[in-house]
Design a protein around this motif. Structure first.
Motif, short mmCIF file in Angstrom:
data_model
loop_
_atom_site.label_atom_id
_atom_site.label_comp_id
_atom_site.label_asym_id
_atom_site.label_seq_id
_atom_site.Cartn_x
_atom_site.Cartn_y
_atom_site.Cartn_z
N GLN A 178 -4.37 8.78 -4.71
CA GLN A 178 -5.65 8.84 -5.52
C GLN A 178 -6.57 8.35 -5.99
OE1 GLN A 178 -3.58 5.55 -8.91
NE2 GLN A 178 -5.52 5.51 -10.29
N LEU B 250 -6.64 0.06 -6.17
CA LEU B 250 -7.07 0.35 -7.30
C LEU B 250 -8.25 0.47 -7.73
CD1 LEU B 250 -3.87 2.61 -7.62
CD2 LEU B 250 -5.98 3.22 -6.48
N LEU C 190 0.68 -1.50 0.05
CA LEU C 190 -0.16 0.32 -0.05
C LEU C 190 1.10 0.69 0.04
CD1 LEU C 190 -3.07 -0.90 2.41
CD2 LEU C 190 -3.26 -1.30 0.22
N GLU D 284 0.86 7.59 -2.77
CA GLU D 284 0.46 7.59 -4.23
C GLU D 284 -1.00 7.18 -4.27
OE1 GLU D 284 3.63 6.53 -3.31
OE2 GLU D 284 3.87 8.81 -3.87
N GLN D 285 -1.31 5.79 -4.14
CA GLN D 285 -2.02 5.04 -3.98
C GLN D 285 -4.06 5.70 -3.52
OE1 GLN D 285 -1.46 1.31 -2.35
NE2 GLN D 285 -1.54 0.22 -4.40
#
Lengths: 476, 406
Positions: free
Chosen positions: B19, B72, B12, B15-16
């Motif tokens: 996003q 994601l 994890l 950035e995820q």
């Protein structure tokens, strides 16, 4: 109830428990738990090598185990410093195995037990009495008629020497191994005194046998061991009572009780404990119950600063039965964490647990219970009932039962209620001419009656008297 | 206070989370909350489970969250709608229409960093609903249906009711696309019930039996407010769920009604809790469940009466019916009482089908299988009777019927 009234007049319970004598010791160990202390105890008792080995092994286990601190809502043990406790004080009496005549005891020790009413109770109602002062039994007597039938009731230290084969087999092996918990390990290392009861096959001891434990010295620990072996078809009722005066330093009581209830035997174990309110009472009590046998635990927990005590029955044989009746009273500054554990490990086993608690003046009571029904224990049933009565808003009362059920053909029921003392009940009694205090006492007496009626009259009276004194706030 | 270290998510990344937050066009404060939750994962433990010496009654540490969570690629089929005078909004819409309200309440009832799973949910949730009931509005038929079509799905529901309003909300979770791998559903529900408002929140969990489910549903009541929960748990391989009410306002009330039915190797760990924190509060907790095959139920019910909770009434009942020898049913109903002006009770039973009832019915010509099914269905009746929402009761009854064996 005239005999009860008379008994009340005869006994002034407060004076009976909270008096102090000068310390008298022949041998007094250093503070704390060390190998030297353990060796000293064993040597002073002239024990066989195997017992010393068991002690040393238990000491290692004690040192390796952490203090229990992560139970939800458990009593605060941070005030207990085992390193400050004197684990062994042998009183300076002439006969190590205990005299069998009260008059042979030194006056102050005799006086102690007279004040507690033990000799009188022995004359009136008991088959045998053992009396422990500090770490050792100082008085031991058993009526001849039971001795003739082969019943053995002696102090535990003596039993190690006189009956090594029975003790070796049963002492902290299968019932309460030292690995069970930190205080069982502690007990295994420094145990001293206590009772050994052996009832041969098919013998019924009709009157109860009793042991009384008295802690007199400041800052000491008492670690008596009770081992009861009831052979098949036998029956015995064992009673223990305990008390200690209050000192500035904390005392520790960490007894061990092991009961072997063999096929068809019936053992009743009654306790009325009234340790002073600076005593940490951390016991391990367990019974192994074989086929068709019955174990009954009756406990009144009054005193102590903190109690952690959950008498346990392991129902090993078919149709084994367990009964737990417990009452706890917590007054100011007390935390009584008590309850019951039952393992149903065989088919058609039955247990009933009846627990009552009263909390007052900031006291805290907790019922903590575990009922485990193993896979295959079909036809087993258990009924748990907890009732708590609270007097005021400084007090607290919790119930934390656990039920682990791995078998479907069972009947499991748990019920608990909590209530305050009923204003209407008090009003009713007042309207009949009772004052507020008497009305409350009467309600409490009614609340605990299911417990007291199971006790021999002397104990029922004592329990009632203790509770009355607690209600008056006059016990220190 | 378990000291077992929790695995830290290696896969994890910040950035995820950025996003996910970006796609929902979230304000900075919300992203911050998510990032803080993500960072806390390394130090947080699993939710508490019942422990007795030597045993965790539900083992969450063995679950491989790194493999289960695919942040994601969340996919779902969702319906969320309600009457016109109630706002039933997606998170993106809620942030446009009611940002201040959301900011005030989001994470205020269930602490994002309460445990590992709440933090994971806060950091990664992609879907959810905000329900806002304005003052004086009475609304029924708010419906949320979530069908999980991805390996993992994180859902967040926030309910705010203003003074003198009422609302009935039905939420259903099910699995749409069943995947080769195991699935994970996580849902957090927060309810803030304003003064004298009434919230009825029913939930029906019927996920695939290859999925793991974690939910935390918690409400707080203002003065005279009521929160009633209905909890139906049918699906999943392992469910760990807490349903609870904090009775903060004087004279507020809560009822929690639960039904579960485990078969095969299902495991339900159900926490039902109520905290009495004000005067004259009332709670009633009723749960009934069945365990069959090698399924297992762990029930913990807590009635916690605080020092200032004068004149409390609190009741709890839990009954489990065991249909097989291999199933297991554990129960721990706890009372924690700090105010003496309390009437409280709890009871729990575990048993099997009554042989006499069975004999009676078979002697009247009913086949043993049918008789058994009738008795199992009948066992749930006292709980179903407490379900005040017809639609939910009918759905729950239908799911129970489906589970009965021919």
């Amino acid at each position: 109830m005239s005999s009860e009234q008379d008994h009340l007049k005869e006994t002034d319970t407060e004076a009976r428990f909270d008096f102090k004598q000068e310390e008298r010791s022949a041998v007094r160990s250093e503070k704390g738990l060390t190998e030297e202390v353990v060796r000293l105890i064993s040597e002073d008792k002239d024990e066989p090598e195997w017992m010393l080995e068991r002690r040393l092994r238990a000491l290692k286990q004690y040192q390796a185990m952490p203090m229990p601190t992560d139970w939800p809502g458990q009593p605060d043990l941070s005030g207990l410093d085992v390193e400050e406790i004197v684990p062994y004080i042998r009183p300076d009496v002439d006969k190590r195995e205990g005299v069998d005549d009260w008059d042979e005891l030194p006056d102050d020790i005799k006086d102690t037990f007279e004040k507690l009413g033990i000799p009188e109770a022995e004359r009136k109602a008991l088959s045998g009495v053992g009396a422990q002062y500090e770490s050792e039994i100082v008085y031991q007597n058993m009526q001849e008629q039971w001795e003739e039938k082969g019943v053995i009731f002696m102090n535990m230290d003596q039993a190690v020497k006189d009956h090594p084969e029975i003790v070796k087999e049963h002492f902290m092996t299968t019932c309460v191994p030292p690995s069970d918990n930190k205080f069982a390990a502690l007990h295994g290392a420094v145990w001293s005194g206590g009772s050994f009861v052996y009832v041969p096959e098919d013998v019924t001891v009709e009157m109860p046998v009793q042991a009384y434990f008295r802690m007199n010295s400041e800052g000491m620990g008492q670690f008596e061991h009770t081992l009861i072996v009831a052979e098949p078809g036998s029956e015995v009722h064992y009673i223990e009572g305990c008390s200690a005066p209050k000192y500035g330093k904390h005392n520790l009581h960490s007894g061990g009780v092991e009961v072997f209830v063999k096929e068809g035997a019936h053992v009743q174990y009654s306790t009325v404990q009234n340790w002073s309110k600076n005593t940490y009472n951390l016991n391990t009590k367990r019974a192994l119950v074989e086929e068709d046998a019955t174990m009954e635990w009756i406990s009144g927990s009054m005193g102590s600063k903190a109690t952690m005590l959950y008498p346990c029955s392991i129902l090993k044989g078919r149709n084994a039965t367990d009964t737990h009746i417990t009452i706890a009273f917590a007054g100011e500054g007390q935390d009584i964490d008590t309850g019951a554990k039952v393992y149903h490990n065989a088919p058609n086993t039955k247990s009933t647990i009846e627990s009552k608690s009263i909390s007052k003046d900031g006291g805290r009571t907790n019922y903590r219970g575990l009922v485990h029904i193993a896979d295959g224990a079909e036809g087993s049933s258990t009924a748990v009932e907890c009732d708590a009565l609270m007097f005021d808003n400084e007090s607290t009362s919790d119930t934390m039962p656990y039920m682990e059920i791995e078998e479907s053909k069972v009947d499991v029921a748990h019920e608990a209620t909590v209530g305050k003392i009923g204003d209407e009940d008090i009003f009713y009694l007042q309207s009949r001419g009772l004052d507020d205090d008497d009305a409350k006492k009467m309600i409490v007496a009614g609340f605990i009656e299911p417990i007291t009626e199971e006790l021999p009259i002397e104990y029922a009276v004592e329990l009632n008297r203790l509770i009355e004194l607690e209600m008056e706030g006059s016990l220190g | 206070m378990s000291t077992t270290p929790t695995q830290v998510h290696a896969n994890l990344t910040e950035e995820q989370v950025r996003q996910i937050s970006g796609e929902l066009a979230e304000p900075e404060w919300m992203l911050e909350t998510r990032l803080e939750a993500l960072e806390a994962l390394g130090t947080l433990d699993m939710p508490k489970v019942i422990r007795t010496p030597g045993r965790d009654w539900t083992n969450l540490h063995d679950l491989d969250f790194e493999a289960l969570v695919d942040p994601l690629n969340a996919a779902e089929e969702k319906d969320q709608f309600g009457p016109d005078d109630v706002d039933v909004l997606s998170w993106a819409d809620a942030l446009v229409e009611h940002e201040e309200l959301v900011r005030k309440h989001f994470g205020s009832i269930v602490d994002p960093q309460e445990n590992y799973l709440t933090a994971l949910s806060t950091a990664l949730f992609t879907t959810g609903t905000v329900i806002y009931v304005p003052e004086g509005v009475d609304a029924e038929d708010v419906t949320i249906r979530t069908e999980q079509n991805s390996q993992s799905l994180f859902n967040y529901t926030l309910v705010i009711t203003e003074e003198n309003s009422s609302v009935t909300i039905l939420e259903r979770q099910s699995t749409g696309t069943e995947l080769e791998e195991e699935q994970y559903y996580s849902g957090i529900v927060e309810i803030d019930a304003g003064e004298n408002s009434y919230v009825q929140y029913g939930s029906l969990q019927n996920l695939s039996e290859d999925s793991y489910c974690f939910t935390a549903k918690r409400g707080v009541t203002d003065t005279y407010a009521t929160i009633n929960w209905i909890e139906g748990n049918i699906g999943s391989k392992l469910t760990k769920t807490e349903t609870s009410t904090v009775l903060e306002g004087d004279s507020s009330e809560s009822q929690i009604v639960g039904a579960f039915y485990g078969h095969n190797d299902q495991h339900f760990d159900l926490d039902v809790k109520v905290w009495h924190r004000a005067e004259h509060t009332t709670a009633d907790l009723v749960t009934r469940g069945v365990t069959d095959d090698v399924s297992r139920s762990v029930y913990e019910g807590v009635q916690d009466v605080g020092r200032d909770a004068w004149d409390t009434s609190s009741y709890q009942r839990e009954n489990t019916l065991m249909l097989s020898d291999e199933s297991e049913a554990d129960a721990s109903p706890k009372l924690i009482i700090n105010n003496h002006d309390t009437e409280a009770s709890h009871s729990a039973t575990v048993g099997q089908i009554d042989e006499e009832d069975l004999l009676y019915m078979t002697s009247r010509g009913v086949t043993p299988r049918l008789a058994r099914n009738m008795l199992v269905a009948g066992f749930f009746v006292p709980v179903l009777e407490e379900v005040a929402v017809d639609e939910l009761r009918e759905d729950l009854e239908a799911l129970i019927q489906e589970r009965l064996r021919d």
